[in-house]
Scaffold this motif. Structure first.
Motif, PDB file in Angstrom:
ATOM      1  N   ALA A  14      17.832 -11.823   2.599  1.00 43.27           N
ATOM      2  CA  ALA A  14      18.315 -13.005   3.319  1.00 43.27           C
ATOM      3  C   ALA A  14      19.534 -12.589   4.131  1.00 43.27           C
ATOM      4  N   PRO A  15      19.696 -13.088   5.307  1.00 41.58           N
ATOM      5  CA  PRO A  15      18.988 -14.150   6.003  1.00 41.58           C
ATOM      6  C   PRO A  15      17.952 -13.629   7.002  1.00 41.58           C
ATOM      7  N   TYR A  16      17.481 -12.403   6.846  1.00 36.17           N
ATOM      8  CA  TYR A  16      16.569 -11.798   7.806  1.00 36.17           C
ATOM      9  C   TYR A  16      15.138 -12.300   7.639  1.00 36.17           C
ATOM     10  N   ALA A  17      14.354 -12.170   8.709  1.00 32.18           N
ATOM     11  CA  ALA A  17      12.935 -12.524   8.693  1.00 32.18           C
ATOM     12  C   ALA A  17      12.169 -11.453   9.459  1.00 32.18           C
ATOM     13  N   VAL A  26      -0.843  -2.306  20.621  1.00 30.93           N
ATOM     14  CA  VAL A  26       0.342  -1.826  19.915  1.00 30.93           C
ATOM     15  C   VAL A  26       0.820  -2.926  18.978  1.00 30.93           C
ATOM     16  N   VAL A  27       1.078  -2.558  17.733  1.00 29.27           N
ATOM     17  CA  VAL A  27       1.623  -3.496  16.757  1.00 29.27           C
ATOM     18  C   VAL A  27       3.137  -3.318  16.745  1.00 29.27           C
ATOM     19  N   VAL A  28       3.865  -4.412  16.887  1.00 28.29           N
ATOM     20  CA  VAL A  28       5.320  -4.371  16.897  1.00 28.29           C
ATOM     21  C   VAL A  28       5.818  -5.182  15.704  1.00 28.29           C
ATOM     22  N   ALA A  29       6.579  -4.510  14.823  1.00 27.52           N
ATOM     23  CA  ALA A  29       7.207  -5.180  13.685  1.00 27.52           C
ATOM     24  C   ALA A  29       8.694  -5.307  14.000  1.00 27.52           C
ATOM     25  N   THR A  30       9.193  -6.537  13.922  1.00 24.95           N
ATOM     26  CA  THR A  30      10.593  -6.802  14.241  1.00 24.95           C
ATOM     27  C   THR A  30      11.231  -7.547  13.080  1.00 24.95           C
ATOM     28  N   VAL A  31      12.432  -7.131  12.707  1.00 23.84           N
ATOM     29  CA  VAL A  31      13.241  -7.883  11.746  1.00 23.84           C
ATOM     30  C   VAL A  31      14.288  -8.619  12.559  1.00 23.84           C
ATOM     31  N   LEU A  32      14.349  -9.925  12.366  1.00 18.08           N
ATOM     32  CA  LEU A  32      15.281 -10.780  13.097  1.00 18.08           C
ATOM     33  C   LEU A  32      16.412 -11.227  12.190  1.00 18.08           C
ATOM     34  N   ASP A  33      17.616 -11.345  12.765  1.00 18.89           N
ATOM     35  CA  ASP A  33      18.744 -11.838  11.973  1.00 18.89           C
ATOM     36  C   ASP A  33      18.720 -13.366  11.929  1.00 18.89           C
ATOM     37  N   ALA A  34      19.721 -13.964  11.335  1.00 18.03           N
ATOM     38  CA  ALA A  34      19.767 -15.415  11.156  1.00 18.03           C
ATOM     39  C   ALA A  34      19.786 -16.167  12.486  1.00 18.03           C
ATOM     40  N   GLY A  36      18.039 -15.143  15.162  1.00 18.45           N
ATOM     41  CA  GLY A  36      16.830 -14.805  15.900  1.00 18.45           C
ATOM     42  C   GLY A  36      16.949 -13.574  16.771  1.00 18.45           C
ATOM     43  N   HIS A  37      18.039 -12.821  16.610  1.00 22.13           N
ATOM     44  CA  HIS A  37      18.231 -11.599  17.381  1.00 22.13           C
ATOM     45  C   HIS A  37      17.615 -10.413  16.639  1.00 22.13           C
ATOM     46  N   ARG A  38      17.151  -9.450  17.398  1.00 18.76           N
ATOM     47  CA  ARG A  38      16.533  -8.263  16.809  1.00 18.76           C
ATOM     48  C   ARG A  38      17.559  -7.446  16.028  1.00 18.76           C
ATOM     49  N   ALA A  39      17.225  -7.160  14.766  1.00 17.70           N
ATOM     50  CA  ALA A  39      18.056  -6.308  13.921  1.00 17.70           C
ATOM     51  C   ALA A  39      17.404  -4.943  13.731  1.00 17.70           C
ATOM     52  N   ALA A  40      16.064  -4.913  13.697  1.00 19.20           N
ATOM     53  CA  ALA A  40      15.321  -3.656  13.545  1.00 19.20           C
ATOM     54  C   ALA A  40      13.943  -3.837  14.156  1.00 19.20           C
ATOM     55  N   ILE A  41      13.343  -2.722  14.582  1.00 20.31           N
ATOM     56  CA  ILE A  41      12.045  -2.792  15.247  1.00 20.31           C
ATOM     57  C   ILE A  41      11.300  -1.478  15.053  1.00 20.31           C
ATOM     58  N   GLY A  42       9.985  -1.538  15.133  1.00 22.62           N
ATOM     59  CA  GLY A  42       9.155  -0.339  15.110  1.00 22.62           C
ATOM     60  C   GLY A  42       7.802  -0.661  15.711  1.00 22.62           C
ATOM     61  N   VAL A  56      11.013   3.523  15.748  1.00 23.32           N
ATOM     62  CA  VAL A  56      11.605   2.751  14.650  1.00 23.32           C
ATOM     63  C   VAL A  56      13.116   2.849  14.804  1.00 23.32           C
ATOM     64  N   GLU A  57      13.761   1.694  14.882  1.00 23.68           N
ATOM     65  CA  GLU A  57      15.196   1.678  15.129  1.00 23.68           C
ATOM     66  C   GLU A  57      15.826   0.447  14.485  1.00 23.68           C
ATOM     67  N   THR A  58      17.003   0.648  13.902  1.00 26.10           N
ATOM     68  CA  THR A  58      17.803  -0.455  13.375  1.00 26.10           C
ATOM     69  C   THR A  58      19.079  -0.531  14.197  1.00 26.10           C
ATOM     70  N   GLU A  59      19.414  -1.717  14.648  1.00 22.84           N
ATOM     71  CA  GLU A  59      20.630  -1.905  15.431  1.00 22.84           C
ATOM     72  C   GLU A  59      21.846  -1.515  14.576  1.00 22.84           C
ATOM     73  N   PRO A  60      22.856  -0.875  15.184  1.00 26.45           N
ATOM     74  CA  PRO A  60      23.999  -0.379  14.406  1.00 26.45           C
ATOM     75  C   PRO A  60      24.658  -1.412  13.490  1.00 26.45           C
ATOM     76  N   ALA A  61      24.795  -2.640  13.936  1.00 28.25           N
ATOM     77  CA  ALA A  61      25.459  -3.669  13.125  1.00 28.25           C
ATOM     78  C   ALA A  61      24.652  -4.084  11.898  1.00 28.25           C
ATOM     79  N   HIS A  62      23.376  -3.660  11.822  1.00 28.50           N
ATOM     80  CA  HIS A  62      22.494  -4.090  10.732  1.00 28.50           C
ATOM     81  C   HIS A  62      22.028  -2.929   9.852  1.00 28.50           C
ATOM     82  N   ARG A  63      22.604  -1.757  10.042  1.00 30.02           N
ATOM     83  CA  ARG A  63      22.173  -0.590   9.269  1.00 30.02           C
ATOM     84  C   ARG A  63      22.645  -0.658   7.821  1.00 30.02           C
TER      85      ARG A  63
END
Length: 122
Positions: A14-17, A26-34, A36-42, A56-63
């Motif tokens: 929590a609070p990610y989705a 192409v399949v895109v998996a995205t983790v969004l923060d509270a 709705g901004h992208r926190a990680a993607i692949g 595959v990348e995680t934004e620096p603020a969410h590592r």
């Protein structure tokens, strides 16, 4: 690196989705923060029974929150459900530890190269 592709997605803390979307093969998996901004993607693309994982990348603020693992599990789960059996990826030095922790095995070393877009006079 390679690994067997098995079903079973991981829930983000929590609070990610997590959102998984297929876009033109192409399949895109995205983790969004509270917010709705992208926190990680692949991304994942099929090559027969192989699933090729890339970008595959995680934004620096969410590592350091397990979001890279969530992205990888979402991609592997989706790939397995589509009948892909083996995952393949090229790991950066930074990503190698994550993939090893998820059961991926190094198969060979690769060297990077850079080519200028402007080769200059011939």
């Amino acid at each position: 690196m390679s690994a067997p592709l098995t079903p079973g997605a991981a829930e983000p803390p929590a609070p990610y989705a997590t959102r998984v979307v297929a876009e033109g093969g192409v399949v895109v998996a995205t983790v969004l923060d509270a917010y709705g901004h992208r926190a990680a993607i692949g991304r994942l693309a099929a090559a027969g029974e192989f699933g090729i994982v890339d970008q595959v990348e995680t934004e620096p603020a969410h590592r350091r929150r397990g979001l890279g693992s969530v992205v990888m599990r979402a991609l592997c789960d989706h790939a397995a459900k589509l009948g892909m059996r083996t995952g393949i990826l090229v790991a950066t030095d930074e990503g190698r530890a994550l993939y090893r922790a998820l059961g991926w095995t190094a198969r060979s070393d690769l060297s990077g190269a850079y080519l200028s877009e402007d080769p200059g006079p011939a």
